[in-house]
Design a protein around this motif. Structure first.
Motif, mmCIF file in Angstrom:
data_model
loop_
_atom_site.group_PDB
_atom_site.id
_atom_site.type_symbol
_atom_site.label_atom_id
_atom_site.label_comp_id
_atom_site.label_asym_id
_atom_site.label_seq_id
_atom_site.Cartn_x
_atom_site.Cartn_y
_atom_site.Cartn_z
ATOM 1 N N SER A 12 33.358 37.195 49.287
ATOM 2 C CA SER A 12 32.049 35.580 49.326
ATOM 3 C C SER A 12 32.108 35.707 51.549
ATOM 4 O O SER A 12 31.265 35.136 51.736
ATOM 5 C CB SER A 12 32.648 34.566 49.524
ATOM 6 N N ASN A 48 25.030 33.919 47.727
ATOM 7 C CA ASN A 48 26.236 34.066 46.558
ATOM 8 C C ASN A 48 26.474 34.364 44.737
ATOM 9 O O ASN A 48 27.374 34.582 44.902
ATOM 10 C CB ASN A 48 26.785 32.498 47.149
ATOM 11 N N LYS A 52 28.975 35.849 43.210
ATOM 12 C CA LYS A 52 29.582 35.526 42.053
ATOM 13 C C LYS A 52 29.540 35.601 40.544
ATOM 14 O O LYS A 52 30.476 35.656 39.937
ATOM 15 C CB LYS A 52 30.125 33.670 42.330
ATOM 16 N N GLY A 57 32.230 38.446 41.537
ATOM 17 C CA GLY A 57 33.472 38.888 42.670
ATOM 18 C C GLY A 57 33.649 40.673 42.724
ATOM 19 O O GLY A 57 35.236 40.952 43.110
#
Length: 133
Positions: A12, A48, A52, A57
């Motif tokens: 991130s 993002n 995610k 991740g």
């Protein structure tokens, strides 16, 4: 050259690189403030989501971002290495039962800030297009 590409590991904190990428595109293509703001929010949201949800991740997986300028259209392509998702059956974030939920607004934002949104390869690729005039 009207094509630019960047690839980042799924962390991130790498969103800063995406923001710089968009800032560079703003300067290179003289994007006005309105389109720049929409692009910044929609693209960082898409990346993002790819980090995610697409790649879970996993920093060993990358997210790819490219842009292509075609006359008065700027098109961004975001690709992850995940399993994709069912983009046709997403909950409505504006429905009363979803208003208090902390997530679920990313694709809603992308669709409202972009002129065109297309999902490809089962949701592993999202293309966001913005008209510049």
């Amino acid at each position: 050259m009207n094509n630019i590409h960047i690839e980042i590991p799924s962390l991130s904190e790498n969103i800063r690189m995406i923001e710089s990428f968009i800032d560079n595109a703003r300067e290179k293509f003289s994007l006005n403030d309105d389109i720049y703001g929409n692009i910044m929010i929609a693209i960082t949201e898409a990346v993002n989501n790819a980090i995610k949800h697409g790649n879970n991740g996993d920093s060993s997986k990358n997210v790819s971002l490219s842009l292509q300028l075609e006359d008065t259209l700027i098109k961004f392509r975001i690709q992850d290495q995940g399993n994709g998702f069912d983009f046709d059956n997403l909950p409505d974030p504006t429905a009363p039962e979803n208003l208090e939920k902390p997530g679920g607004r990313g694709i809603f934002l992308m669709k409202h800030l972009s002129d065109e949104v297309q999902f490809r390869e089962g949701g592993r690729i999202v293309e966001l297009s913005f008209y510049m005039s």
